[in-house]
Design a protein around this motif. Structure first.
Motif, PDB file in Angstrom:
ATOM      1  N   ASN A   1       0.891  31.399  -7.628  1.00  0.00           N
ATOM      2  CA  ASN A   1       0.460  30.298  -8.502  1.00  0.00           C
ATOM      3  C   ASN A   1       0.149  29.058  -7.678  1.00  0.00           C
ATOM      4  O   ASN A   1      -0.852  28.376  -7.919  1.00  0.00           O
ATOM      5  CB  ASN A   1       1.545  29.947  -9.519  1.00  0.00           C
ATOM      6  CG  ASN A   1       1.432  30.739 -10.792  1.00  0.00           C
ATOM      7  OD1 ASN A   1       0.598  31.631 -10.914  1.00  0.00           O
ATOM      8  ND2 ASN A   1       2.280  30.427 -11.741  1.00  0.00           N
TER       9      ASN A   1
ATOM     10  N   ASP B   1      -3.142  29.522  -6.033  1.00  0.00           N
ATOM     11  CA  ASP B   1      -4.239  29.437  -7.012  1.00  0.00           C
ATOM     12  C   ASP B   1      -4.547  27.992  -7.402  1.00  0.00           C
ATOM     13  O   ASP B   1      -5.706  27.639  -7.609  1.00  0.00           O
ATOM     14  CB  ASP B   1      -3.896  30.219  -8.284  1.00  0.00           C
ATOM     15  CG  ASP B   1      -4.056  31.720  -8.122  1.00  0.00           C
ATOM     16  OD1 ASP B   1      -4.632  32.163  -7.104  1.00  0.00           O
ATOM     17  OD2 ASP B   1      -3.593  32.454  -9.018  1.00  0.00           O
TER      18      ASP B   1
ATOM     19  N   GLY C   1      -4.611  32.719 -15.970  1.00  0.00           N
ATOM     20  CA  GLY C   1      -3.823  33.881 -15.594  1.00  0.00           C
ATOM     21  C   GLY C   1      -3.418  34.663 -16.835  1.00  0.00           C
ATOM     22  O   GLY C   1      -3.825  34.348 -17.955  1.00  0.00           O
TER      23      GLY C   1
ATOM     24  N   ASN D   1       5.252  35.554  -7.341  1.00  0.00           N
ATOM     25  CA  ASN D   1       4.514  34.938  -8.453  1.00  0.00           C
ATOM     26  C   ASN D   1       4.413  33.426  -8.282  1.00  0.00           C
ATOM     27  O   ASN D   1       3.352  32.836  -8.513  1.00  0.00           O
ATOM     28  CB  ASN D   1       5.212  35.239  -9.794  1.00  0.00           C
ATOM     29  CG  ASN D   1       4.748  36.524 -10.416  1.00  0.00           C
ATOM     30  OD1 ASN D   1       3.575  36.845 -10.401  1.00  0.00           O
ATOM     31  ND2 ASN D   1       5.680  37.262 -10.973  1.00  0.00           N
TER      32      ASN D   1
ATOM     33  N   SER E   1      -0.907  30.261 -20.706  1.00  0.00           N
ATOM     34  CA  SER E   1      -1.553  30.062 -19.414  1.00  0.00           C
ATOM     35  C   SER E   1      -2.491  28.869 -19.484  1.00  0.00           C
ATOM     36  O   SER E   1      -3.140  28.646 -20.501  1.00  0.00           O
ATOM     37  CB  SER E   1      -2.342  31.320 -19.033  1.00  0.00           C
ATOM     38  OG  SER E   1      -2.933  31.159 -17.768  1.00  0.00           O
TER      39      SER E   1
END
Length: 160
Positions: A64, A67, A121, A60, A111
């Motif tokens: 992130n 992203d 997200g 995760n 988010s």
């Protein structure tokens, strides 16, 4: 409430596998992944915990970072032992995080819209990351990266 199993986990190996699995996403954005992970040839970094939960949490964090990273940038993934803890750090060169959101991003369903992707997200990833870290006797925090970007640190209590 998240429940975890207990067994011996080699954090360095988990981190290497997560990094290896991220290459398709990294290549799409032409992001270089720099690794500072001891363990191979050295003594492994051991914790008592749930290998699946740790792998999901680290995945995760790295997802992130990918992203929020601009194309043609770099992400640094490192593992250090500090006292009773193994610290996994994922540092990107994205926009960073506003001060007001530093703790909120760990709340369920909170988010921020990614400046790079333009989408939000689920707001569950970092909540899971913190919960998994705490269940392993540790913590998770985000801070600014020197030179721009964000760094997320996951601390996991080492095996006694």
């Amino acid at each position: 409430e998240l429940r975890i199993g207990r067994g011996q986990v080699k954090v360095d190996q988990v981190l290497q596998r997560v990094c290896d699995g991220a290459y398709p996403l990294l290549e799409q954005k032409n992001i270089a992944l720099l690794r500072e992970i001891p363990g191979e040839g050295d003594s492994p970094v051991l914790v008592q915990g749930d290998v699946f939960a740790l792998r999901m949490a680290i995945n995760n964090v790295l997802s992130n970072a990918i992203d929020f990273s601009p194309e043609n940038s770099e992400i640094l993934v490192s593992l250090v032992e500090k006292g009773d803890f193994a610290e996994v750090s994922v540092a990107d060169r994205g926009p960073g995080l506003p001060e007001y959101a530093r703790e909120k991003v760990f709340e369920r369903f909170y988010s921020l819209k990614g400046q790079v992707t333009g989408r939000k997200g689920s707001g569950l990833g970092l909540c899971f990351v913190r919960e998994a870290a705490e269940l392993h006797g540790g913590s998770a925090e985000i801070r600014d990266r020197e030179g721009g970007g964000a760094e997320l640190i996951v601390r996991i209590k080492k095996e006694p």
